[in-house]
Design a protein around this motif. Structure first.
Motif, mmCIF file in Angstrom:
data_model
loop_
_atom_site.group_PDB
_atom_site.id
_atom_site.type_symbol
_atom_site.label_atom_id
_atom_site.label_comp_id
_atom_site.label_asym_id
_atom_site.label_seq_id
_atom_site.Cartn_x
_atom_site.Cartn_y
_atom_site.Cartn_z
ATOM 1 N N LEU A 1 22.270 -46.906 -154.707
ATOM 2 C CA LEU A 1 21.776 -45.759 -154.431
ATOM 3 C C LEU A 1 21.097 -45.598 -152.915
ATOM 4 C CD1 LEU A 1 20.276 -44.078 -157.773
ATOM 5 C CD2 LEU A 1 22.442 -43.677 -156.633
ATOM 6 N N HIS A 2 21.157 -44.750 -152.084
ATOM 7 C CA HIS A 2 20.818 -45.071 -150.663
ATOM 8 C C HIS A 2 19.620 -43.969 -150.222
ATOM 9 C CE1 HIS A 2 21.653 -45.437 -145.954
ATOM 10 N NE2 HIS A 2 20.385 -45.835 -146.309
ATOM 11 N N TRP A 3 18.446 -44.251 -150.132
ATOM 12 C CA TRP A 3 17.385 -43.256 -149.534
ATOM 13 C C TRP A 3 16.970 -43.627 -147.964
ATOM 14 C CZ3 TRP A 3 11.761 -42.892 -152.079
ATOM 15 C CH2 TRP A 3 10.997 -42.020 -151.685
ATOM 16 N N LEU A 4 17.576 -42.827 -147.340
ATOM 17 C CA LEU A 4 17.341 -42.925 -145.924
ATOM 18 C C LEU A 4 16.433 -41.909 -145.766
ATOM 19 C CD1 LEU A 4 18.914 -44.211 -143.375
ATOM 20 C CD2 LEU A 4 20.167 -42.034 -143.214
ATOM 21 N N GLY A 5 15.361 -42.397 -144.700
ATOM 22 C CA GLY A 5 14.163 -41.498 -144.428
ATOM 23 C C GLY A 5 14.514 -40.672 -143.338
ATOM 24 N N PRO A 6 13.825 -39.643 -143.093
ATOM 25 C CA PRO A 6 13.937 -38.781 -141.862
ATOM 26 C C PRO A 6 13.785 -39.452 -140.370
ATOM 27 C CG PRO A 6 11.632 -38.285 -142.876
ATOM 28 C CD PRO A 6 12.619 -39.216 -143.711
ATOM 29 N N MET A 7 13.216 -40.548 -140.356
ATOM 30 C CA MET A 7 13.223 -41.416 -139.066
ATOM 31 C C MET A 7 14.406 -41.585 -138.721
ATOM 32 S SD MET A 7 12.414 -43.113 -141.622
ATOM 33 C CE MET A 7 10.796 -43.222 -141.982
ATOM 34 N N PHE A 8 15.508 -41.766 -139.612
ATOM 35 C CA PHE A 8 16.756 -42.048 -139.305
ATOM 36 C C PHE A 8 17.911 -41.030 -139.360
ATOM 37 C CE2 PHE A 8 15.374 -46.111 -141.064
ATOM 38 C CZ PHE A 8 15.884 -47.084 -140.401
ATOM 39 N N ASP A 9 17.391 -39.825 -140.127
ATOM 40 C CA ASP A 9 18.230 -38.355 -139.906
ATOM 41 C C ASP A 9 17.111 -37.382 -140.347
ATOM 42 O OD1 ASP A 9 19.763 -36.553 -140.469
ATOM 43 O OD2 ASP A 9 21.055 -37.308 -141.520
ATOM 44 N N PRO A 10 16.756 -36.519 -139.261
ATOM 45 C CA PRO A 10 15.550 -35.487 -139.599
ATOM 46 C C PRO A 10 16.045 -34.659 -140.644
ATOM 47 C CG PRO A 10 15.845 -36.232 -137.072
ATOM 48 C CD PRO A 10 17.065 -36.852 -137.723
ATOM 49 N N ALA A 11 17.525 -34.599 -140.931
ATOM 50 C CA ALA A 11 18.022 -33.556 -141.770
ATOM 51 C C ALA A 11 17.450 -34.004 -143.235
ATOM 52 C CB ALA A 11 19.421 -33.161 -141.248
ATOM 53 N N LEU A 12 17.211 -35.122 -143.274
ATOM 54 C CA LEU A 12 16.816 -35.618 -144.828
ATOM 55 C C LEU A 12 15.530 -35.548 -145.274
ATOM 56 C CD1 LEU A 12 19.208 -38.729 -144.581
ATOM 57 C CD2 LEU A 12 19.687 -36.452 -145.832
ATOM 58 N N GLU A 13 14.595 -34.565 -144.445
ATOM 59 C CA GLU A 13 13.390 -34.516 -144.543
ATOM 60 C C GLU A 13 13.128 -34.011 -146.201
ATOM 61 O OE1 GLU A 13 9.252 -34.435 -144.719
ATOM 62 O OE2 GLU A 13 10.282 -35.192 -142.933
ATOM 63 N N GLY A 14 12.166 -34.528 -146.841
ATOM 64 C CA GLY A 14 11.776 -33.894 -148.248
ATOM 65 C C GLY A 14 13.031 -34.470 -149.224
ATOM 66 N N TYR A 15 13.654 -35.411 -149.101
ATOM 67 C CA TYR A 15 14.631 -35.695 -149.758
ATOM 68 C C TYR A 15 14.178 -36.160 -151.120
ATOM 69 C CZ TYR A 15 19.757 -36.941 -150.841
ATOM 70 O OH TYR A 15 20.906 -36.664 -151.319
ATOM 71 N N TRP A 16 14.665 -36.037 -152.210
ATOM 72 C CA TRP A 16 14.600 -36.152 -153.677
ATOM 73 C C TRP A 16 13.452 -34.865 -154.234
ATOM 74 C CZ3 TRP A 16 17.949 -38.991 -155.850
ATOM 75 C CH2 TRP A 16 18.415 -40.029 -155.155
ATOM 76 N N GLY A 17 13.575 -33.839 -153.474
ATOM 77 C CA GLY A 17 12.759 -32.729 -153.850
ATOM 78 C C GLY A 17 11.295 -32.537 -153.274
ATOM 79 N N SER A 18 10.890 -33.432 -152.450
ATOM 80 C CA SER A 18 9.487 -33.145 -151.971
ATOM 81 C C SER A 18 9.199 -33.894 -150.635
ATOM 82 C CB SER A 18 8.510 -33.722 -152.876
ATOM 83 O OG SER A 18 7.205 -33.724 -152.423
ATOM 84 N N SER A 19 8.558 -33.799 -149.832
ATOM 85 C CA SER A 19 7.846 -34.367 -148.633
ATOM 86 C C SER A 19 6.817 -35.361 -148.862
ATOM 87 C CB SER A 19 7.670 -33.568 -147.553
ATOM 88 O OG SER A 19 8.461 -32.750 -147.034
ATOM 89 N N ASP A 20 6.448 -35.096 -150.137
ATOM 90 C CA ASP A 20 5.336 -36.257 -150.602
ATOM 91 C C ASP A 20 5.892 -37.291 -151.157
ATOM 92 O OD1 ASP A 20 3.838 -37.599 -152.447
ATOM 93 O OD2 ASP A 20 2.476 -35.853 -152.610
ATOM 94 N N LEU A 21 5.942 -38.370 -150.547
ATOM 95 C CA LEU A 21 6.901 -39.757 -150.743
ATOM 96 C C LEU A 21 6.537 -40.218 -152.352
ATOM 97 C CD1 LEU A 21 6.895 -41.516 -147.346
ATOM 98 C CD2 LEU A 21 8.679 -40.266 -148.542
ATOM 99 N N ASP A 22 5.065 -40.200 -152.882
ATOM 100 C CA ASP A 22 5.026 -40.551 -153.976
ATOM 101 C C ASP A 22 5.809 -39.546 -154.992
ATOM 102 O OD1 ASP A 22 3.249 -42.380 -153.162
ATOM 103 O OD2 ASP A 22 1.477 -41.171 -153.515
ATOM 104 N N ALA A 23 5.606 -38.393 -154.736
ATOM 105 C CA ALA A 23 6.522 -37.552 -155.752
ATOM 106 C C ALA A 23 8.075 -37.742 -155.698
ATOM 107 C CB ALA A 23 6.176 -35.960 -155.578
ATOM 108 N N ALA A 24 8.357 -37.880 -154.362
ATOM 109 C CA ALA A 24 9.826 -38.374 -154.209
ATOM 110 C C ALA A 24 10.235 -39.648 -155.026
ATOM 111 C CB ALA A 24 10.167 -38.232 -152.675
ATOM 112 N N THR A 25 9.485 -40.600 -154.917
ATOM 113 C CA THR A 25 9.582 -41.913 -155.398
ATOM 114 C C THR A 25 9.749 -41.811 -156.907
ATOM 115 O OG1 THR A 25 8.623 -43.080 -153.715
ATOM 116 C CG2 THR A 25 8.526 -44.242 -155.871
ATOM 117 N N GLY A 26 8.868 -40.823 -157.447
ATOM 118 C CA GLY A 26 9.092 -40.683 -158.950
ATOM 119 C C GLY A 26 10.490 -39.966 -159.465
ATOM 120 N N THR A 27 10.833 -39.117 -158.528
ATOM 121 C CA THR A 27 12.154 -38.510 -158.956
ATOM 122 C C THR A 27 13.276 -39.606 -158.647
ATOM 123 O OG1 THR A 27 11.356 -36.102 -158.161
ATOM 124 C CG2 THR A 27 13.826 -36.740 -158.401
ATOM 125 N N PHE A 28 13.273 -40.390 -157.647
ATOM 126 C CA PHE A 28 14.095 -41.328 -157.402
ATOM 127 C C PHE A 28 14.242 -42.346 -158.750
ATOM 128 C CE2 PHE A 28 14.927 -45.441 -154.688
ATOM 129 C CZ PHE A 28 16.453 -44.983 -154.511
#
Length: 383
Positions: A182-209
């Motif tokens: 599974l690949h989690w690519l941050g928005p610094m690599f692709d701005p279109a991926l902001e908020g991936y995993w359902g939240s811009s809060d990285l703690d919440a996104a990590t929980g979903t991941f």
């Protein structure tokens, strides 16, 4: 002899290139870490296509570069963002790259993992996103390669919350024939991926991941984390289920993350190992012996070059990667699909040359010097 290199302030400085490269011989795969280099594609410089047309790839040179990486014991991460997925290489080109790369891997006994995403979509909802992923996953599996489930711009644009990610990824993992990365690519690599995993809060996104992984640990070989946040990666890898690897994609902190600590370590899937391949391979073979200090002594000096190549806008790091491949003699030209060779300034490229030469990365320093001077002359810098 010296080379006059331009600085960002418009001045010129004298640089004396080294005369001999590091002696880095090919070698066998590693025993202590699983290491992939994400590999770039070589454009066909004679193809008469506009920048927004489908990519014209020089297949011979592209596959030759993969053989170079395999010869040093590295795995190849194919058709990933380093290969300009979504930045010049469309799905048709990526599918051909996957098929050719996987066939080449079989012929030489090399390890390969290939990116599966949704970049053939112009839009659509959850059903279309699932179908797009399924199409690409099928191509990877039919080619006999391991799949990397890449982050989806379409899913990022349409998902209403974490539940949509849980549904889509759960569906894909249930039907995957073999464990995937599974690949989690941050928005610094692709701005279109902001908020991936359902939240811009990285703690919440990590929980979903982690929830996705916990529901299907038998179908997840590992996770690739490209957030350029070493603390977060270490925290996440400590929370992974037993047997699920963490592949660092952190091009700023990779030596310390691969070395690890008393609670674990990261494997690697890195774009910067494209230009660093032989040196990175030598460092990991040293690590295989248990000598962490010697590993760090080899790899730590490369971080300055990596941070330079990946400086903002980070997504344009591919330009520096291909530029160094040209200087190193892995391709005959500095042309990129989509015209991306124009994405970095001359001072940026000059500094990349200086740092790479200082590390001894060029097999033929004289060739690199001559090519650097050729580029400088095109910009009006006379030697």
């Amino acid at each position: 002899m010296t080379v006059r290199l331009p600085a960002a302030d418009g001045s010129l400085r004298a640089y004396e290139p080294r005369t001999a490269p590091l002696a880095l011989a090919p070698g066998t795969p590693f025993t202590s870490r699983t290491v992939f280099s994400a590999a770039h594609v070589v454009a066909d410089p004679f193809a008469d296509v506009p920048p927004d047309a489908p990519a014209a790839v020089d297949w011979d040179a592209t596959l030759a570069f993969r053989r170079h990486l395999w010869s040093h014991g590295l795995g190849v991460a194919e058709a990933m963002d380093t290969a300009q997925r979504g930045m010049g290489l469309d799905w048709a080109g990526a599918a051909e790259l996957i098929r050719r790369g996987a066939a080449e891997a079989r012929s030489v006994g090399g390890r390969i993992a290939c990116g599966a995403g949704t970049d053939q979509l112009a839009g659509g909802g959850p059903a279309e996103i699932r179908a797009a992923y399924e199409e690409q996953l099928a191509v990877v599996e039919e080619a006999g390669a391991q799949a990397v489930l890449m982050a989806s711009r379409a899913l990022a644009a349409t998902a209403k919350g974490p539940e949509d990610y849980l549904e889509v990824y759960g569906h894909l993992l249930r039907q995957a024939a073999e464990p995937v990365i599974l690949h989690w690519l941050g928005p610094m690599f692709d701005p279109a991926l902001e908020g991936y995993w359902g939240s811009s809060d990285l703690d919440a996104a990590t929980g979903t991941f982690l929830e996705v992984i916990a529901a299907h640990p038998d179908k997840v070989d590992g996770v690739k984390i490209s957030l350029l946040d070493a603390r977060r990666e270490v925290d996440l890898r400590r929370r992974l289920p037993q047997g699920v690897r963490c592949y660092t994609g952190d091009d700023f902190h990779y030596p310390e993350l691969i070395a690890g600590d008393d609670q674990g370590f990261s494997h690697a899937l890195l774009g910067v190992f494209d230009p660093l391949g032989p040196l990175a391979a030598e460092a990991v073979r040293v690590l295989d012996t248990g000598d962490v200090q010697a590993f760090r002594e080899l790899l730590d000096p490369t971080v300055e070059l990596s941070r330079h190549l990946f400086q903002p806008p980070t997504r344009f790091y591919k330009t520096g990667v291909v530029f160094l491949a040209w200087l190193a003699g892995h391709q005959s030209h500095f042309t990129m699909v989509g015209g991306l060779q124009s994405a970095r300034s001359l001072p940026h490229l000059a500094r990349a040359y200086e740092l790479a030469d200082g590390l001894g990365l060029f097999p033929d320093p004289r060739l690199a010097e001559e090519r650097m001077k050729t580029l400088l002359s095109l910009y009006g810098v006379n030697q």
